[in-house]
Design a protein around this motif. Structure first.
Motif, PDB file in Angstrom:
ATOM      1  N   GLN A  29     -28.916   2.775  49.548  1.00  0.00           N
ATOM      2  CA  GLN A  29     -30.080   2.359  48.191  1.00  0.00           C
ATOM      3  C   GLN A  29     -28.369   2.666  46.954  1.00  0.00           C
ATOM      4  O   GLN A  29     -28.721   1.767  46.150  1.00  0.00           O
ATOM      5  CB  GLN A  29     -31.003   2.856  47.640  1.00  0.00           C
ATOM      6  N   HIS A  30     -27.530   3.316  47.311  1.00  0.00           N
ATOM      7  CA  HIS A  30     -27.309   3.085  46.348  1.00  0.00           C
ATOM      8  C   HIS A  30     -25.179   3.068  46.724  1.00  0.00           C
ATOM      9  O   HIS A  30     -23.770   3.513  46.418  1.00  0.00           O
ATOM     10  CB  HIS A  30     -26.670   5.084  45.718  1.00  0.00           C
ATOM     11  N   TYR A  31     -24.938   2.243  47.510  1.00  0.00           N
ATOM     12  CA  TYR A  31     -24.035   1.334  48.365  1.00  0.00           C
ATOM     13  C   TYR A  31     -23.959   0.087  47.964  1.00  0.00           C
ATOM     14  O   TYR A  31     -24.743  -0.248  48.751  1.00  0.00           O
ATOM     15  CB  TYR A  31     -24.317   2.124  49.636  1.00  0.00           C
ATOM     16  N   ASP A  32     -22.920  -0.521  47.872  1.00  0.00           N
ATOM     17  CA  ASP A  32     -23.292  -1.935  47.160  1.00  0.00           C
ATOM     18  C   ASP A  32     -22.221  -3.080  48.827  1.00  0.00           C
ATOM     19  O   ASP A  32     -21.583  -2.915  48.565  1.00  0.00           O
ATOM     20  CB  ASP A  32     -22.516  -2.349  46.046  1.00  0.00           C
ATOM     21  N   GLY A  33     -23.203  -3.463  49.686  1.00  0.00           N
ATOM     22  CA  GLY A  33     -22.743  -3.356  50.502  1.00  0.00           C
ATOM     23  C   GLY A  33     -21.317  -4.477  50.279  1.00  0.00           C
ATOM     24  O   GLY A  33     -20.165  -4.881  51.853  1.00  0.00           O
ATOM     25  N   GLU A  34     -21.595  -5.368  49.625  1.00  0.00           N
ATOM     26  CA  GLU A  34     -20.978  -6.373  49.337  1.00  0.00           C
ATOM     27  C   GLU A  34     -19.657  -6.390  48.917  1.00  0.00           C
ATOM     28  O   GLU A  34     -18.611  -6.636  49.018  1.00  0.00           O
ATOM     29  CB  GLU A  34     -21.669  -7.590  48.497  1.00  0.00           C
ATOM     30  N   ALA A  39     -22.244   2.470  44.575  1.00  0.00           N
ATOM     31  CA  ALA A  39     -23.233   1.595  43.114  1.00  0.00           C
ATOM     32  C   ALA A  39     -22.007   2.294  42.117  1.00  0.00           C
ATOM     33  O   ALA A  39     -21.827   1.870  40.697  1.00  0.00           O
ATOM     34  CB  ALA A  39     -24.698   2.619  43.083  1.00  0.00           C
ATOM     35  N   ASP A  40     -21.666   3.446  41.885  1.00  0.00           N
ATOM     36  CA  ASP A  40     -20.499   3.668  40.580  1.00  0.00           C
ATOM     37  C   ASP A  40     -19.680   3.219  40.477  1.00  0.00           C
ATOM     38  O   ASP A  40     -19.202   2.763  39.293  1.00  0.00           O
ATOM     39  CB  ASP A  40     -20.741   5.447  40.176  1.00  0.00           C
ATOM     40  N   ALA A  45     -16.440  -2.313  39.020  1.00  0.00           N
ATOM     41  CA  ALA A  45     -16.171  -3.240  39.011  1.00  0.00           C
ATOM     42  C   ALA A  45     -16.415  -4.208  38.961  1.00  0.00           C
ATOM     43  O   ALA A  45     -16.437  -5.623  38.649  1.00  0.00           O
ATOM     44  CB  ALA A  45     -15.981  -3.527  41.061  1.00  0.00           C
ATOM     45  N   ARG A  46     -17.854  -4.290  38.614  1.00  0.00           N
ATOM     46  CA  ARG A  46     -18.737  -5.533  37.854  1.00  0.00           C
ATOM     47  C   ARG A  46     -19.481  -5.195  36.795  1.00  0.00           C
ATOM     48  O   ARG A  46     -20.393  -4.985  36.435  1.00  0.00           O
ATOM     49  CB  ARG A  46     -19.450  -5.676  38.955  1.00  0.00           C
ATOM     50  N   PRO A  47     -18.297  -5.080  35.592  1.00  0.00           N
ATOM     51  CA  PRO A  47     -19.095  -4.600  33.837  1.00  0.00           C
ATOM     52  C   PRO A  47     -20.039  -5.253  34.306  1.00  0.00           C
ATOM     53  O   PRO A  47     -19.697  -7.005  33.830  1.00  0.00           O
ATOM     54  CB  PRO A  47     -17.723  -4.865  33.087  1.00  0.00           C
TER      55      PRO A  47
END
Length: 58
Positions: A29-34, A39-40, A45-47
């Protein structure tokens, strides 16, 4: 890669990934696979695109 321990973000779920940027252990849930980041780091990276929305701010 084998990861063991709790997610260092929510501290309640088993970690499944380690962020290559900061080394944080993160659950799915707290890992952006893309992006392949926790998540932090993904938030940096995506402000302006936060997954956590404060419904009381409006």
């Amino acid at each position: 890669m084998s990861v063991s321990g709790l997610c260092q973000i929510c501290e309640s779920r088993p970690a499944q990934e380690r962020c290559p940027n900061c080394g944080t252990l993160a659950c799915e849930q707290h890992y952006d696979g893309e992006l392949g980041l926790c998540a932090d780091c993904a938030a940096q990276a995506r402000p302006g695109q936060s997954e956590d929305v404060d419904i009381n701010r409006f």
